[in-house]
Design a protein around this motif. Structure first.
Motif, PDB file in Angstrom:
ATOM      1  N   LYS A 153       3.682   1.721  -0.933  1.00 39.54           N
ATOM      2  CA  LYS A 153       3.526   2.250   0.432  1.00 39.54           C
ATOM      3  C   LYS A 153       2.848   1.273   1.378  1.00 39.54           C
ATOM      4  N   TYR A 202      -7.911   7.922   0.356  1.00 42.91           N
ATOM      5  CA  TYR A 202      -7.872   8.405  -1.023  1.00 42.91           C
ATOM      6  C   TYR A 202      -9.054   7.796  -1.749  1.00 42.91           C
ATOM      7  N   LEU A 208      -5.036   7.598  -7.212  1.00 46.94           N
ATOM      8  CA  LEU A 208      -3.842   7.608  -6.370  1.00 46.94           C
ATOM      9  C   LEU A 208      -2.686   8.320  -7.068  1.00 46.94           C
ATOM     10  N   ILE A 254      -5.472   2.946   5.568  1.00 47.85           N
ATOM     11  CA  ILE A 254      -5.753   3.859   4.458  1.00 47.85           C
ATOM     12  C   ILE A 254      -7.111   3.480   3.874  1.00 47.85           C
ATOM     13  N   TYR A 293      -5.434   7.525   7.005  1.00 49.38           N
ATOM     14  CA  TYR A 293      -5.309   8.265   5.754  1.00 49.38           C
ATOM     15  C   TYR A 293      -6.429   7.786   4.825  1.00 49.38           C
ATOM     16  N   ASP A 297       3.335   9.311  -6.684  1.00 49.21           N
ATOM     17  CA  ASP A 297       4.378   9.247  -5.649  1.00 49.21           C
ATOM     18  C   ASP A 297       3.982   8.357  -4.474  1.00 49.21           C
ATOM     19  N   LYS A 298       2.823   7.741  -4.531  1.00 46.70           N
ATOM     20  CA  LYS A 298       2.370   6.867  -3.437  1.00 46.70           C
ATOM     21  C   LYS A 298       2.643   5.394  -3.731  1.00 46.70           C
ATOM     22  N   ILE A 354       0.384   0.428  -5.397  1.00 48.06           N
ATOM     23  CA  ILE A 354       0.511   0.935  -4.026  1.00 48.06           C
ATOM     24  C   ILE A 354       1.131  -0.095  -3.075  1.00 48.06           C
TER      25      ILE A 354
END
Length: 335
Positions: A199, A187, A192, A138, A185, A195-196, A232
């Protein structure tokens, strides 16, 4: 300890039986038989416990063997990822130590890893190959409003070009990954979605924190990013930091990131304040020859050489210093 207690119990019963006078009636014969049965039951329990202990030992040995096999597999995968990089990247391994750094952070194939400021992909390409098809990378870019504040002489046109490149970063990174690389992925830091949460297995800040602190006073980017990183990461998740290091005796107003350098104590305090546990530091990216202080900027050194012209004695002297002195720190989110 339980095994010893059972053995002591068996010995005690046997001694008791030996010291007693053998009864002459049927009732006492029956009691003696019961005592014998009790001794046999205790001995059977002891034998069963020995089997259980043996089984536990075998399971522990199997688990240790599996861990060793996993370590070997990860080492092979990391070596392959490093060897697959082009020569110009490998030429900087002595200065950047990517293999030892990723091992120190505990990064393994199949993990989900956040990489702050992935940019042109120097570390990203290694990670994509190493994490493999079961892993996820990410990319965490600087927020849009930072760029015009941290780039010297930046104008809106230049920033617009950077933002356009970032919009296509995942597609570019997918090309780096190929068919056998990690999923990609991205961001932008401090943005952020809620809902992340929880992870990622790890978050890496490799020469990325100083710029976040440069815009802390105006945008709050440094503290917001660390708090977001805590959110996160899964419980037990790791933060790995490689950062240009200022000596602890240098002035705070110089070691604020604007020259590229931060103090180790400052970084540790910031992550601990956000709830992280500081686990360990390493000197694998240290360069004691880089004794920077007020008046120096990190970009004077290779590979930037921002303050000298090619072919000059000044540049040759900076080339002799090499890349910057860097702290390497590992933090963990509590379970």
């Amino acid at each position: 300890m339980k095994s010893n207690q059972l053995l002591a119990g068996v010995a005690g019963l046997a001694l008791l039986a030996a010291c007693q006078t053998a009864p002459a009636n049927d009732m006492s014969d029956s009691l003696t038989a019961e005592e014998t049965i009790e001794v046999e039951e205790v001995m059977d329990a002891e034998e069963s416990m020995e089997v259980d202990l043996s089984s536990d030992a075998e399971m522990a040995e199997m688990a240790e063997t599996a861990d060793e096999a996993m370590d070997v597999s990860a080492s092979v995968a990391l070596a392959a990822a490093l060897a697959s990089q082009p020569e110009d990247v490998q030429a900087r391994y002595d200065a950047r130590n990517p293999g030892a750094t990723l091992e120190f952070f505990g990064i393994e194939p199949g993990m989900t890893v956040v990489e702050a400021l992935p940019g042109g992909g120097w570390y990203s390409k290694i990670l994509l190959s190493y994490l493999g098809p079961d892993g996820k990378l990410i990319g965490a870019h600087y927020p849009d409003e930072m760029w015009i504040r941290i780039l010297p002489g930046a104008d809106e046109e230049r920033v617009a070009g950077i933002l356009e490149q970032l919009e296509g970063w995942t597609k570019t990174a997918e090309g780096w990954a190929g068919e056998r690389g990690a999923k990609v992925y991205d961001y932008k830091l401090t943005t952020l979605p809620e809902d992340k949460a929880e992870k990622a297995d790890a978050a890496l800040f490799i020469r990325a924190l100083h710029n976040l602190n440069r815009t802390e006073a105006e945008l709050g980017t440094f503290t917001a990013t660390i708090a977001e990183t805590y959110r996160i990461l899964k419980p037990g998740g790791v933060v790995g930091v490689v950062q240009h290091r200022a000596s602890e005796d240098t002035p705070d107003d110089w070691a604020d990131g604007n020259a590229g350098y931060l103090k180790t104590s400052f970084v540790v305090d910031a992550f601990e304040a956000a709830g992280f546990e500081f686990e360990e530091s390493s000197e694998i990216n240290a360069n004691p020859v880089d004794d920077a202080g007020p008046g120096d900027i990190v970009w004077r050194l290779p590979p930037s050489f921002a303050t000298t012209e090619e072919g000059t004695p000044e540049r040759a002297a900076l080339a002799e210093i090499g890349e910057s002195d860097r702290m390497t720190l590992r933090f963990r989110k509590p379970e």
